[in-house]
Design an enzyme around this catalytic site. Sequence first.
Site, PDB file in Angstrom:
ATOM      1  N   GLY A 128       0.809  -1.231  -0.003  1.00 38.83           N
ATOM      2  CA  GLY A 128      -0.059   0.076  -0.063  1.00 38.83           C
ATOM      3  C   GLY A 128       1.021   1.199   0.013  1.00 38.83           C
ATOM      4  O   GLY A 128       2.043   1.440  -0.112  1.00 38.83           O
ATOM      5  N   ALA A 132      -2.101  -3.025   6.995  1.00 39.29           N
ATOM      6  CA  ALA A 132      -2.909  -3.777   6.116  1.00 39.29           C
ATOM      7  C   ALA A 132      -4.551  -3.411   6.633  1.00 39.29           C
ATOM      8  O   ALA A 132      -4.767  -3.280   7.717  1.00 39.29           O
ATOM      9  CB  ALA A 132      -2.756  -5.130   6.054  1.00 39.29           C
ATOM     10  N   SER A 192      -7.250   5.370  13.075  1.00 37.26           N
ATOM     11  CA  SER A 192      -7.640   6.382  11.950  1.00 37.26           C
ATOM     12  C   SER A 192      -8.350   7.654  12.763  1.00 37.26           C
ATOM     13  O   SER A 192      -9.231   7.277  13.462  1.00 37.26           O
ATOM     14  CB  SER A 192      -8.336   5.635  10.761  1.00 37.26           C
ATOM     15  OG  SER A 192      -9.137   6.698  10.091  1.00 37.26           O
ATOM     16  N   GLU A 202     -10.823   8.770  11.137  1.00 38.58           N
ATOM     17  CA  GLU A 202     -12.392   8.191  10.891  1.00 38.58           C
ATOM     18  C   GLU A 202     -13.147   7.792  12.153  1.00 38.58           C
ATOM     19  O   GLU A 202     -14.082   7.636  12.308  1.00 38.58           O
ATOM     20  CB  GLU A 202     -12.345   7.270   9.958  1.00 38.58           C
ATOM     21  CG  GLU A 202     -12.368   7.491   8.622  1.00 38.58           C
ATOM     22  CD  GLU A 202     -13.528   8.129   7.926  1.00 38.58           C
ATOM     23  OE1 GLU A 202     -14.739   7.741   8.374  1.00 38.58           O
ATOM     24  OE2 GLU A 202     -13.586   9.321   7.254  1.00 38.58           O
ATOM     25  N   TYR A 262     -16.034   1.269   8.247  1.00 39.27           N
ATOM     26  CA  TYR A 262     -14.555   1.477   8.266  1.00 39.27           C
ATOM     27  C   TYR A 262     -14.234   1.943   9.678  1.00 39.27           C
ATOM     28  O   TYR A 262     -13.473   1.759  10.335  1.00 39.27           O
ATOM     29  CB  TYR A 262     -14.110   2.328   7.380  1.00 39.27           C
ATOM     30  CG  TYR A 262     -12.596   2.690   7.056  1.00 39.27           C
ATOM     31  CD1 TYR A 262     -11.580   1.865   6.844  1.00 39.27           C
ATOM     32  CD2 TYR A 262     -12.302   4.025   7.746  1.00 39.27           C
ATOM     33  CE1 TYR A 262     -10.209   2.246   6.984  1.00 39.27           C
ATOM     34  CE2 TYR A 262     -11.043   4.121   7.881  1.00 39.27           C
ATOM     35  CZ  TYR A 262      -9.982   3.471   7.509  1.00 39.27           C
ATOM     36  OH  TYR A 262      -8.554   3.788   7.607  1.00 39.27           O
ATOM     37  N   LYS A 295      -7.614  11.039  -7.118  1.00 38.60           N
ATOM     38  CA  LYS A 295      -8.411  11.265  -8.017  1.00 38.60           C
ATOM     39  C   LYS A 295      -8.468  12.637  -8.866  1.00 38.60           C
ATOM     40  O   LYS A 295      -8.663  12.666  -9.848  1.00 38.60           O
ATOM     41  CB  LYS A 295     -10.082  10.787  -7.640  1.00 38.60           C
ATOM     42  CG  LYS A 295     -11.023  10.743  -8.529  1.00 38.60           C
ATOM     43  CD  LYS A 295     -12.421  10.674  -7.832  1.00 38.60           C
ATOM     44  CE  LYS A 295     -13.666  10.493  -8.757  1.00 38.60           C
ATOM     45  NZ  LYS A 295     -14.835  10.446  -8.047  1.00 38.60           N
TER      46      LYS A 295
HETATM   47  P1  NDP Z   1      -3.720   1.398   1.191  1.00 41.82           P
HETATM   48  O1  NDP Z   1      -4.955   1.061   0.977  1.00 41.82           O
HETATM   49  O2  NDP Z   1      -2.923   2.041   0.195  1.00 41.82           O
HETATM   50  O3  NDP Z   1      -2.767  -0.016   1.776  1.00 41.82           O
HETATM   51  C1  NDP Z   1      -3.521  -1.198   2.511  1.00 41.82           C
HETATM   52  C2  NDP Z   1      -2.734  -2.358   2.440  1.00 41.82           C
HETATM   53  O4  NDP Z   1      -3.588  -3.146   3.065  1.00 41.82           O
HETATM   54  C3  NDP Z   1      -2.522  -2.840   0.863  1.00 41.82           C
HETATM   55  O5  NDP Z   1      -0.977  -3.152   1.004  1.00 41.82           O
HETATM   56  C4  NDP Z   1      -3.307  -3.946   0.499  1.00 41.82           C
HETATM   57  O6  NDP Z   1      -3.036  -4.900  -0.234  1.00 41.82           O
HETATM   58  C5  NDP Z   1      -3.512  -4.342   2.081  1.00 41.82           C
HETATM   59  N1  NDP Z   1      -4.676  -5.453   2.322  1.00 41.82           N
HETATM   60  C6  NDP Z   1      -5.932  -4.837   2.115  1.00 41.82           C
HETATM   61  N2  NDP Z   1      -6.716  -6.137   2.390  1.00 41.82           N
HETATM   62  C7  NDP Z   1      -5.949  -7.046   2.884  1.00 41.82           C
HETATM   63  C8  NDP Z   1      -6.190  -8.451   3.359  1.00 41.82           C
HETATM   64  N3  NDP Z   1      -7.411  -8.963   3.322  1.00 41.82           N
HETATM   65  N4  NDP Z   1      -5.196  -9.102   3.866  1.00 41.82           N
HETATM   66  C9  NDP Z   1      -3.668  -8.445   3.777  1.00 41.82           C
HETATM   67  N5  NDP Z   1      -3.515  -7.144   3.190  1.00 41.82           N
HETATM   68  C10 NDP Z   1      -4.550  -6.726   2.817  1.00 41.82           C
HETATM   69  O7  NDP Z   1      -3.849   2.190   2.591  1.00 41.82           O
HETATM   70  P2  NDP Z   1      -2.729   3.098   2.978  1.00 41.82           P
HETATM   71  O8  NDP Z   1      -1.218   2.781   2.900  1.00 41.82           O
HETATM   72  O9  NDP Z   1      -3.188   4.691   2.929  1.00 41.82           O
HETATM   73  O10 NDP Z   1      -3.219   3.159   4.798  1.00 41.82           O
HETATM   74  C11 NDP Z   1      -2.172   2.405   5.553  1.00 41.82           C
HETATM   75  C12 NDP Z   1      -2.913   2.122   6.788  1.00 41.82           C
HETATM   76  O11 NDP Z   1      -3.504   3.173   7.569  1.00 41.82           O
HETATM   77  C13 NDP Z   1      -4.563   1.550   6.708  1.00 41.82           C
HETATM   78  O12 NDP Z   1      -4.607   0.565   7.650  1.00 41.82           O
HETATM   79  C14 NDP Z   1      -5.554   2.573   6.706  1.00 41.82           C
HETATM   80  O13 NDP Z   1      -6.886   2.021   6.961  1.00 41.82           O
HETATM   81  C15 NDP Z   1      -4.787   3.381   7.776  1.00 41.82           C
HETATM   82  N6  NDP Z   1      -4.904   4.884   7.728  1.00 41.82           N
HETATM   83  C16 NDP Z   1      -4.667   5.447   6.406  1.00 41.82           C
HETATM   84  C17 NDP Z   1      -4.894   6.823   6.451  1.00 41.82           C
HETATM   85  C18 NDP Z   1      -4.540   7.672   5.114  1.00 41.82           C
HETATM   86  O14 NDP Z   1      -4.939   8.632   5.066  1.00 41.82           O
HETATM   87  N7  NDP Z   1      -3.806   7.101   4.258  1.00 41.82           N
HETATM   88  C19 NDP Z   1      -5.431   7.511   7.586  1.00 41.82           C
HETATM   89  C20 NDP Z   1      -5.596   6.657   8.730  1.00 41.82           C
HETATM   90  C21 NDP Z   1      -5.437   5.565   8.751  1.00 41.82           C
HETATM   91  P3  NDP Z   1      -3.257  -4.814  -1.893  1.00 41.82           P
HETATM   92  O15 NDP Z   1      -2.303  -3.802  -2.241  1.00 41.82           O
HETATM   93  O16 NDP Z   1      -3.334  -6.067  -2.203  1.00 41.82           O
HETATM   94  O17 NDP Z   1      -4.524  -3.946  -1.887  1.00 41.82           O
HETATM   95  P1  GDP Z   2     -11.669   9.521   3.478  1.00 37.63           P
HETATM   96  O1  GDP Z   2     -11.494  10.900   4.382  1.00 37.63           O
HETATM   97  O2  GDP Z   2     -10.796   8.371   4.308  1.00 37.63           O
HETATM   98  O3  GDP Z   2     -12.913   9.107   3.351  1.00 37.63           O
HETATM   99  O4  GDP Z   2     -10.752   9.718   2.344  1.00 37.63           O
HETATM  100  P2  GDP Z   2     -11.317  10.245   0.776  1.00 37.63           P
HETATM  101  O5  GDP Z   2     -10.252  10.617  -0.097  1.00 37.63           O
HETATM  102  O6  GDP Z   2     -12.081   8.895   0.251  1.00 37.63           O
HETATM  103  O7  GDP Z   2     -12.527  11.293   1.014  1.00 37.63           O
HETATM  104  C1  GDP Z   2     -12.386  12.625   1.721  1.00 37.63           C
HETATM  105  C2  GDP Z   2     -13.693  13.389   1.496  1.00 37.63           C
HETATM  106  O8  GDP Z   2     -13.768  13.694   0.195  1.00 37.63           O
HETATM  107  C3  GDP Z   2     -14.973  12.563   2.018  1.00 37.63           C
HETATM  108  O9  GDP Z   2     -15.636  13.406   2.867  1.00 37.63           O
HETATM  109  C4  GDP Z   2     -15.638  12.324   0.559  1.00 37.63           C
HETATM  110  O10 GDP Z   2     -17.151  12.418   0.845  1.00 37.63           O
HETATM  111  C5  GDP Z   2     -15.132  13.677  -0.367  1.00 37.63           C
HETATM  112  N1  GDP Z   2     -15.273  13.356  -1.606  1.00 37.63           N
HETATM  113  C6  GDP Z   2     -15.891  14.072  -2.437  1.00 37.63           C
HETATM  114  N2  GDP Z   2     -15.852  13.690  -3.723  1.00 37.63           N
HETATM  115  C7  GDP Z   2     -15.102  12.442  -3.652  1.00 37.63           C
HETATM  116  C8  GDP Z   2     -15.005  11.557  -4.571  1.00 37.63           C
HETATM  117  O11 GDP Z   2     -15.098  11.636  -5.797  1.00 37.63           O
HETATM  118  N3  GDP Z   2     -14.086  10.466  -4.193  1.00 37.63           N
HETATM  119  C9  GDP Z   2     -13.738  10.145  -2.827  1.00 37.63           C
HETATM  120  N4  GDP Z   2     -13.298   9.154  -2.450  1.00 37.63           N
HETATM  121  N5  GDP Z   2     -14.225  11.183  -1.825  1.00 37.63           N
HETATM  122  C10 GDP Z   2     -14.808  12.249  -2.513  1.00 37.63           C
END
Ligand code: NDP
Ligand code: GDP
Length: 326
Positions: free
Chosen positions: A11, A81, A125, A127, A148, A191
């Site tokens: 990730g 993960a 998180s 969230e 989530y 996006k």
């Molecule tokens: P990503 O979605 O980029 O990475 C998630 C990782 O989890 C990927 O390697 C994914 O694998 C793996 N994964 C998903 N499902 C499974 C499973 N069933 N078994 C094993 N591995 C799995 O997330 P981020 O790197 O952005 O975030 C890292 C962590 O931090 C997550 O737990 C996220 O919820 C948390 N977090 C992130 C925030 C953010 O803003 N980025 C904010 C707060 C918390 P694959 O590549 O195969 O999908």
């Molecule tokens: P989140 O904070 O982990 O849910 O991160 P996101 O990037 O998915 O969303 C951040 C905020 O952007 C949320 O309030 C969404 O509802 C808002 N949002 C508005 N338009 C979009 C869209 O097209 N895609 C996503 N993912 N979020 C959107």
Amino acid sequence: MKNALIFGLTGQDGTYLAKFLLDKGYNVSGTFRRTSHKCFERLEEISIFDKVTTIKADLADYGSIQSAIKKSMPDEIYNLAAQSFVGASFQQPILTSDITGLGVLRILEAVKENTPDAKFYQASSSEMYGNYIGIKNEESPFIPRSPYGVAKVFAHNISNHYREAYNIFACCGILFNHESPLRGLEFVTRKISWTLAEIKLGKQKKLKLGNIYAKRDWGFAGDYVEAMWMMLQQKNPDDYVIATGESHSVEEFLTLATDYAGLGDWHDFVEIDQSVMRPTDIEDLVGDASKAKEKIGWKSKTSFKELVKKMVEHDIEYHKSHSLSF
Ligand code: NDP
Ligand code: GDP
């Protein structure tokens, strides 16, 4: 040399953390899931794929978690993960609870049984706070508004429980949103930067968005992985909020990104798409990271403007050099 094991290596954060730990001299192992296509693009993009040991494991499968731990014999375990996309958690609430919530308990059980002295980091998180109004710090209540968020609260609480009941060195980082050029394409920041780059290069005409008035506390992922490591270097395990302390709306991100892309007025190509709206959304998230600053000396380095610029420039360059998108 210390051994680190990263669940969620493939990730966004897993990739930045692996790079960070390699630079610190760690021996880094990380897990990946079996997929029908290759899943190491991010590791390849920053040229570290051949420097890490990859182990197949799924958070749904206790045996594979245990085997990853036994193979890597980690001093430090980072659980990144998760089914990490809030939007998808409304469509797949049971899967999200199983992976993002129960999956963490599976890891903790495997740690307790096999490497009870290993330090454990859990990716909690912002969230979890939901629409709670007021300062969001380590003492604030969790009122999650998505499957989530609910799963993350369980994971957070069970990590705290293993710390208290079994003396596991478990730390939870309550991270607010953090983005980068490696962010997943469905998250709103990426996006926007990705689609603007497509529009700029004539590959796309429209950008469809949902709630553009939502506000988030957006930092740079590269800064945030350092905080994860810092938490595990302390004498005692604890939980920390990691945030920039300022929030910006999706509209502000969009305006700035459109400016950096040199695309004029976003009203000309943005459409509001009801299908992206969530049954419940969080209007404003801003974190108070004072404890992290005082106790572990962490603070966010990258400004909002620098982050937006970095993402837009990266995606324009990417689209210039790749004729096909993945
Ligand atoms: P990503 O979605 O980029 O990475 C998630 C990782 O989890 C990927 O390697 C994914 O694998 C793996 N994964 C998903 N499902 C499974 C499973 N069933 N078994 C094993 N591995 C799995 O997330 P981020 O790197 O952005 O975030 C890292 C962590 O931090 C997550 O737990 C996220 O919820 C948390 N977090 C992130 C925030 C953010 O803003 N980025 C904010 C707060 C918390 P694959 O590549 O195969 O999908
Ligand atoms: P989140 O904070 O982990 O849910 O991160 P996101 O990037 O998915 O969303 C951040 C905020 O952007 C949320 O309030 C969404 O509802 C808002 N949002 C508005 N338009 C979009 C869209 O097209 N895609 C996503 N993912 N979020 C959107």
